[in-house]
Design an enzyme around this catalytic site. Sequence first.
Site, PDB file in Angstrom:
ATOM      1  N   GLU A 196     -10.917  -8.826 -24.847  1.00 19.23           N
ATOM      2  CA  GLU A 196     -10.689  -8.877 -23.230  1.00 19.23           C
ATOM      3  C   GLU A 196     -12.061  -9.274 -22.567  1.00 19.23           C
ATOM      4  O   GLU A 196     -12.919 -10.035 -23.048  1.00 19.23           O
ATOM      5  CB  GLU A 196      -9.943  -7.560 -22.974  1.00 19.23           C
ATOM      6  CG  GLU A 196      -8.768  -7.208 -23.920  1.00 19.23           C
ATOM      7  CD  GLU A 196      -7.664  -6.174 -23.241  1.00 19.23           C
ATOM      8  OE1 GLU A 196      -7.257  -5.598 -23.816  1.00 19.23           O
ATOM      9  OE2 GLU A 196      -7.835  -6.144 -22.002  1.00 19.23           O
ATOM     10  N   ASP A 235       1.030  -4.149 -17.178  1.00 20.85           N
ATOM     11  CA  ASP A 235      -0.154  -4.228 -18.385  1.00 20.85           C
ATOM     12  C   ASP A 235      -1.091  -2.643 -18.087  1.00 20.85           C
ATOM     13  O   ASP A 235      -0.730  -1.866 -17.049  1.00 20.85           O
ATOM     14  CB  ASP A 235      -1.212  -5.121 -18.248  1.00 20.85           C
ATOM     15  CG  ASP A 235      -2.049  -5.414 -19.582  1.00 20.85           C
ATOM     16  OD1 ASP A 235      -2.469  -6.468 -19.796  1.00 20.85           O
ATOM     17  OD2 ASP A 235      -2.216  -4.531 -20.193  1.00 20.85           O
TER      18      ASP A 235
HETATM   19  C1  GLC Z   1      -4.713  -4.412 -22.814  1.00 19.07           C
HETATM   20  C2  GLC Z   1      -4.062  -6.028 -22.775  1.00 19.07           C
HETATM   21  C3  GLC Z   1      -2.712  -6.009 -23.208  1.00 19.07           C
HETATM   22  C4  GLC Z   1      -2.439  -5.040 -24.326  1.00 19.07           C
HETATM   23  C5  GLC Z   1      -2.191  -3.700 -23.379  1.00 19.07           C
HETATM   24  C6  GLC Z   1      -2.154  -2.774 -24.428  1.00 19.07           C
HETATM   25  O1  GLC Z   1      -5.308  -4.111 -21.586  1.00 19.07           O
HETATM   26  O2  GLC Z   1      -4.237  -6.672 -21.686  1.00 19.07           O
HETATM   27  O3  GLC Z   1      -2.673  -7.453 -23.750  1.00 19.07           O
HETATM   28  O4  GLC Z   1      -1.067  -5.393 -24.777  1.00 19.07           O
HETATM   29  O5  GLC Z   1      -3.516  -3.670 -22.885  1.00 19.07           O
HETATM   30  O6  GLC Z   1      -3.210  -2.445 -25.317  1.00 19.07           O
END
Ligand code: GLC
Length: 606
Positions: free
Chosen positions: A470, A274
Site C-alpha cells: 500500500e 475498505d
Molecule cells: C487494506 C486494503 C484492502 C484490504 C483491506 C483489509 O487497507 O486497502 O485492499 O483488503 O485493508 O486488509
Amino acid sequence: MLDKVIHHDFSDEVEALLSSMTLEQKIGQMTQAERQEISPEEVREFHIGSVLSGGGSCPGNNRPADWISMCDAYWQASMQADENHLAIPLLYAVDAIHGNANVLGATVFPHNIGLGACNEPELIEQIARITAREILATGVDWTFAPTLAVARNDRWGRTYESYSEDPAIVSSYSRHFVNGMQADLGDEAVIACAKHWIGDGGTLHGIDQGETTASFEELEKIHMAPYLPALAAEVQSVMVSFNSWNGDKCHGHQFLVTEILKQRLGFDGIVISDWDGIDYLSDDPKEAIRLSVNAGIDMFMVSVEWRDFIQNFRELLSQNLISMSRVDDAVRRILTVKYRFGLFNKPRPAARKFSNDSQYGSAEHRRLAREAVRKSLVLLKNDNQILPLKKHERILVAGRNADNRGAQCGGFTVEWQGTTGNDSVEGGTSVWEAIKGISSAAEYSIDGQSADRSRHDVAIVVIGENPYAEGMGDIRAGDDVIIEAGSMIRGKMNVLEPYGSSLELAELHPQDLETITTIAEKGIPVVCVLISGRPLVVNAELEKSHAFVAAWLPGSEGQGVTDVLFGEHDFQGKLSFSWPKHKDQQQNVGQANYDPLFPYGFGMRY
Ligand code: GLC
C-alpha cells in the site's frame, strides 16, 4: 443498459429471516471487525456479521490448525442462539491475494503484476482454485481478491497488485479469477471480492488513496471495464476504494456505489467498505457513517472502533438520518450472499471438508506456482545469447535478493508489509537455493566481492526492491505532490511513509549497481534478475549486464526462475506494463507520444 446480473434466488429464506431480526441484529450483520479487537462472545452479544484478519493478523502459531480453531470459535459464537441472538453464521475474511500467503507454509503465487505478463487467463483460474483450497484449509470463507486495479502510474505502492496498465488484460482475467475462487458457490467455494471500486489505479502521481481525476467515460473505459466480467461471473462482493474521484471520496459516492454499481450494473452482492475507509468522509464519525450508509455501502470494515460504529448507527436511525429501507437493503444483500454461499448449511469450520486439507502447501500446488513463475518472467536483454545458461558453467550468484524468499514474495506475505529472509516463507526456494540445486559448483557472494574470472564463467545477480504494501510502497519525489483531497482522515493527512523518492533503482538501492559493477569489472558477464513490484528505471544496471530478466514478485517457488535461466523452458512473459526510459517518465500503452524504454507487450524468447 447492461444486462442485469441474475443470481440464484433465496428471497423466501432471506425475507423470512429479515422480518424476524431486531434492529440490533441488523446493524450487527452490517459490521465487520478485526479479530484482534473482538472476542467470540462479543460476536454473539453484538450479532456481528463478519470478522477479518488484516494483513499479517494471524492467530496462534499461524498454522492452518490455529486458523481453524479461531474461525471455529467465532462461528460457534455466531450460531449460539438465545432470547437476544439469532443464529446467523459469521463470515471470516482475509487478504489471500497471491495464495493464502498470510499463513505459514502456504503456496505463495506470483503477485498480479507477474501474472499479467503470462497473459494466460486459464492459468489465473487454476491459481484461484488452488488458492481457494488453501484458504478453505484454514477455515476461512472470504478473500478480498481479485484486485481489478488498472495501475497507470508505477509510483503507486500497489502497482504489483494490478495485472496490467491495460484494462483488456485485467478484464480477460477477472472472470477467470472469480470462477476459480467461487467455484459456482459449491462446497469448494470461497467468496471473492472485486476491488477497489473505483479508480484506485488512476490517482495523480500514483499517490495511494489519492485523487483520481477523470471523466466518467475515462473511468468507465479504463477502471470499470474489468468489473463487468467479474459481475457476469457473479462475484459476491465488491470493496469500495479509498481514493477520490474528481475530489469526492468513493466511500461517500452515492452515484458510483448505488446508481452505477448497484442499479445500472445490477450488482446484488455485498458492497463492503475498505479498512476504516468511511473515516475519510468527515471528522465527525456519525456524519461519516451517515454519508457512507446512504451512499450504498452494505458492510463496514470498522476494524477497531466497531462498538462506536454500532452506537452511532443506532442514533442515526433514531434521528431518521438513515432509513430502515437502506438498512434492510444492506442486510438483505448480506443474508443473500450467506445463503448463496451455503453458509447456513455448512458445518462448523473444524468439521468442514477441506479444513486442514492435506494438499495445503503441497508439491502439486507448488508445481502450479512454479509454472506461473516461469511464465511470468520477461527477458529484456540477452547479448551474445548468454542465456540459457549451461549446467556445467562455473556460476557465481550475487545480489541482495538472491537468497531472500521474503523479497521474492513481496507484501501481504505473513506480514502486511511482507518479510525478509527465508525462514518465514516455508517450503519455498530462493533463487540461490534453486541454483544450488542445479549446479553444486555454484558459489554465492551477496555483494560479488569474491568474483574471480579464473573461477567464474558467469554471474547471476538478483537485485531489486524490499517488500512493501500500500502507501508504504509509494514513490514520491516530495510531499508537495500529495493531493489534499486524496488522503484526509478526520481532517488529518493519512499519507504513509513512502518507499522512496525515485523510480531509479540506482537511487533506491545503489548497492545493486555496485554489485553488478564489482563483478563486470572483473570481466565476468552478468545475468541480472530484477525482483520488483513494478517497472523501475534500470538503465545503468542494464548497460552493465549481458542479460536482464524482469521477475516481478515471483513468490515462494524460485525454481520457476531457474527453469528458464537454464533453458528447461523458454521465456513466455510479455510486459503488461510499459517500461520507463527515465525516472520522470510515465507511459501507458495507447497514449500519445508513447516512447517507453520497452513497450507494452515486449518480451524476448530464446
Ligand atoms: C487494506 C486494503 C484492502 C484490504 C483491506 C483489509 O487497507 O486497502 O485492499 O483488503 O485493508 O486488509
